[in-house]
Design an enzyme around this catalytic site. Structure first.
Site, PDB file in Angstrom:
ATOM      1  N   LYS A  49      77.000  39.339  53.904  1.00  0.00           N
ATOM      2  CA  LYS A  49      75.703  39.492  54.575  1.00  0.00           C
ATOM      3  C   LYS A  49      74.711  40.206  53.650  1.00  0.00           C
ATOM      4  O   LYS A  49      73.522  39.876  53.629  1.00  0.00           O
ATOM      5  CB  LYS A  49      75.877  40.273  55.886  1.00  0.00           C
ATOM      6  CG  LYS A  49      76.561  39.444  56.968  1.00  0.00           C
ATOM      7  CD  LYS A  49      77.071  40.267  58.142  1.00  0.00           C
ATOM      8  CE  LYS A  49      77.899  39.378  59.066  1.00  0.00           C
ATOM      9  NZ  LYS A  49      78.634  40.093  60.108  1.00  0.00           N
ATOM     10  N   GLN A  93      79.027  45.815  62.673  1.00  0.00           N
ATOM     11  CA  GLN A  93      80.150  44.912  62.405  1.00  0.00           C
ATOM     12  C   GLN A  93      81.328  45.244  63.329  1.00  0.00           C
ATOM     13  O   GLN A  93      81.728  46.401  63.467  1.00  0.00           O
ATOM     14  CB  GLN A  93      80.580  45.043  60.931  1.00  0.00           C
ATOM     15  CG  GLN A  93      81.611  44.034  60.488  1.00  0.00           C
ATOM     16  CD  GLN A  93      81.107  42.589  60.498  1.00  0.00           C
ATOM     17  OE1 GLN A  93      79.946  42.324  60.243  1.00  0.00           O
ATOM     18  NE2 GLN A  93      81.990  41.659  60.802  1.00  0.00           N
ATOM     19  N   ASP A 116      72.564  39.784  66.591  1.00  0.00           N
ATOM     20  CA  ASP A 116      73.851  39.179  66.956  1.00  0.00           C
ATOM     21  C   ASP A 116      73.773  38.507  68.334  1.00  0.00           C
ATOM     22  O   ASP A 116      74.630  37.707  68.680  1.00  0.00           O
ATOM     23  CB  ASP A 116      74.926  40.280  67.080  1.00  0.00           C
ATOM     24  CG  ASP A 116      75.783  40.425  65.839  1.00  0.00           C
ATOM     25  OD1 ASP A 116      76.006  39.422  65.152  1.00  0.00           O
ATOM     26  OD2 ASP A 116      76.249  41.557  65.585  1.00  0.00           O
TER      27      ASP A 116
HETATM   28  N1  GUN Z   1      82.853  40.381  63.642  1.00  0.00           N
HETATM   29  C1  GUN Z   1      83.236  39.082  63.559  1.00  0.00           C
HETATM   30  N2  GUN Z   1      82.190  38.271  63.758  1.00  0.00           N
HETATM   31  C2  GUN Z   1      81.124  39.058  63.986  1.00  0.00           C
HETATM   32  C3  GUN Z   1      79.744  38.793  64.245  1.00  0.00           C
HETATM   33  O1  GUN Z   1      79.281  37.650  64.350  1.00  0.00           O
HETATM   34  N3  GUN Z   1      78.960  39.885  64.397  1.00  0.00           N
HETATM   35  C4  GUN Z   1      79.447  41.159  64.325  1.00  0.00           C
HETATM   36  N4  GUN Z   1      78.597  42.158  64.507  1.00  0.00           N
HETATM   37  N5  GUN Z   1      80.704  41.438  64.076  1.00  0.00           N
HETATM   38  C5  GUN Z   1      81.540  40.386  63.913  1.00  0.00           C
END
Ligand code: GUN
Length: 281
Positions: A49, A93, A116
């Site tokens: 990211k 995350q 998200d």
């Molecule tokens: N952990 C696994 N996939 C995701 C996601 O799309 N967003 C977040 N914040 N954590 C994750």
């Protein structure tokens, strides 16, 4: 032999579009990715990211926090990011360490910065219509299908997995596009029979070898959301790619299918949040 749904190529195109639009804004968009602890998979995702932010001209305003970070410390940090006008998106995350309550943390994020789409208010918006943005992974799947002229309308869609991150919003998106949707999970007794009904099969379980060729209808579209490691430590999905790709009409590879799309949609969600904060059309 199935046509490969090339998420890597489409993600590159989307990120190029985001970069061009981000550069045209009066202020650079900002994303704060918060990683608590040292979960190895999460570290890989967060690095990805951060790289995407650099490629798209989005400021990376996040930080890594030690595993011992208390819930109060994390909430205080989110409060500061909520109040910071340079921050358009906040992503915590997941999974969080066991001593931190995920629901409390996700509720603390300003819904307008929730790129998200995990805040209950945005989840509610999603249920009733059009939220500011959609969850990155399921929306990435929809964009990938659209790119290849695959539309759920009138087709039977089977989703394996019912997580808040993928399965549930995936089902909603397929339904919104007029698919007939079945959601299967660990307590579904006749998984094979359900899967055989699918014109579009989306697997988001996280179990290597779950979907075998005998579970797939000839000519079905198969989307593999999972990111598992096999016994050799190699990245793989839920779908037995070698045999299923002989039967499917379209299939996503792992890696190079859904994963890059998730990341690209995140960048687009940050751009959308920045435009809303900067009142750009
Ligand atoms: N952990 C696994 N996939 C995701 C996601 O799309 N967003 C977040 N914040 N954590 C994750």
């Amino acid at each position: 032999m199935a046509i490969i749904l090339d998420g890597k190529a489409l993600a590159k195109k989307i990120k190029g579009q985001v970069a061009a639009q981000a550069a045209a804004l009066p202020r650079r968009p900002g994303l704060a990715v918060l990683l608590v602890g040292e979960n190895p998979a999460s570290q890989v995702y967060v690095r990805g990211k951060e790289k995407d932010c650099d490629e798209c001209g989005i400021l990376n305003l996040g930080c890594r926090l030690p595993a011992e970070t208390t819930q109060e410390e994390l909430l205080a940090r989110i409060e500061r990011l909520n109040a910071d006008p340079a921050v358009d998106g906040i992503l915590v995350q997941l999974p969080l360490p066991g001593h931190i309550d995920e629901g409390t943390v996700l509720r603390a994020i300003d819904p307008s910065k929730d790129v998200d789409c995990f805040h209950p208010r945005n989840v509610g918006e999603m249920m009733v219509g059009d939220p500011v943005c959609w969850p990155c992974t399921p929306f990435g799947v929809m964009e990938l299908l659209r790119e290849y002229g695959i539309f759920p309308a009138g087709r039977h869609c089977v989703v394996l997995g019912r997580s808040n991150i993928v399965g549930k919003p995936m089902a909603l998106l397929l339904l919104r596009d007029n698919g007939t949707v079945t959601v299967c999970h660990s307590r579904t007794p006749d998984l094979k029979e359900q899967c055989l009904q699918a014109d579009i099969l989306v697997s988001a379980v996280g179990r290597t070898g779950l979907v075998t060729a005998d579970m797939v209808k000839e000519g079905a579209v198969v989307v593999d959301v999972a990111m598992n490691r096999n016994a050799d430590g190699k990245l793989c999905g839920d779908v037995d790619y070698a045999t299923v790709s002989e039967k499917a009409s379209y299939i996503t590879p792992v890696p190079g299918g859904v994963g890059p799309m998730t990341r690209a949609i995140l960048m687009r969600n940050v751009l959308a949040a920045a435009k809303a904060h900067q009142k750009q059309p």
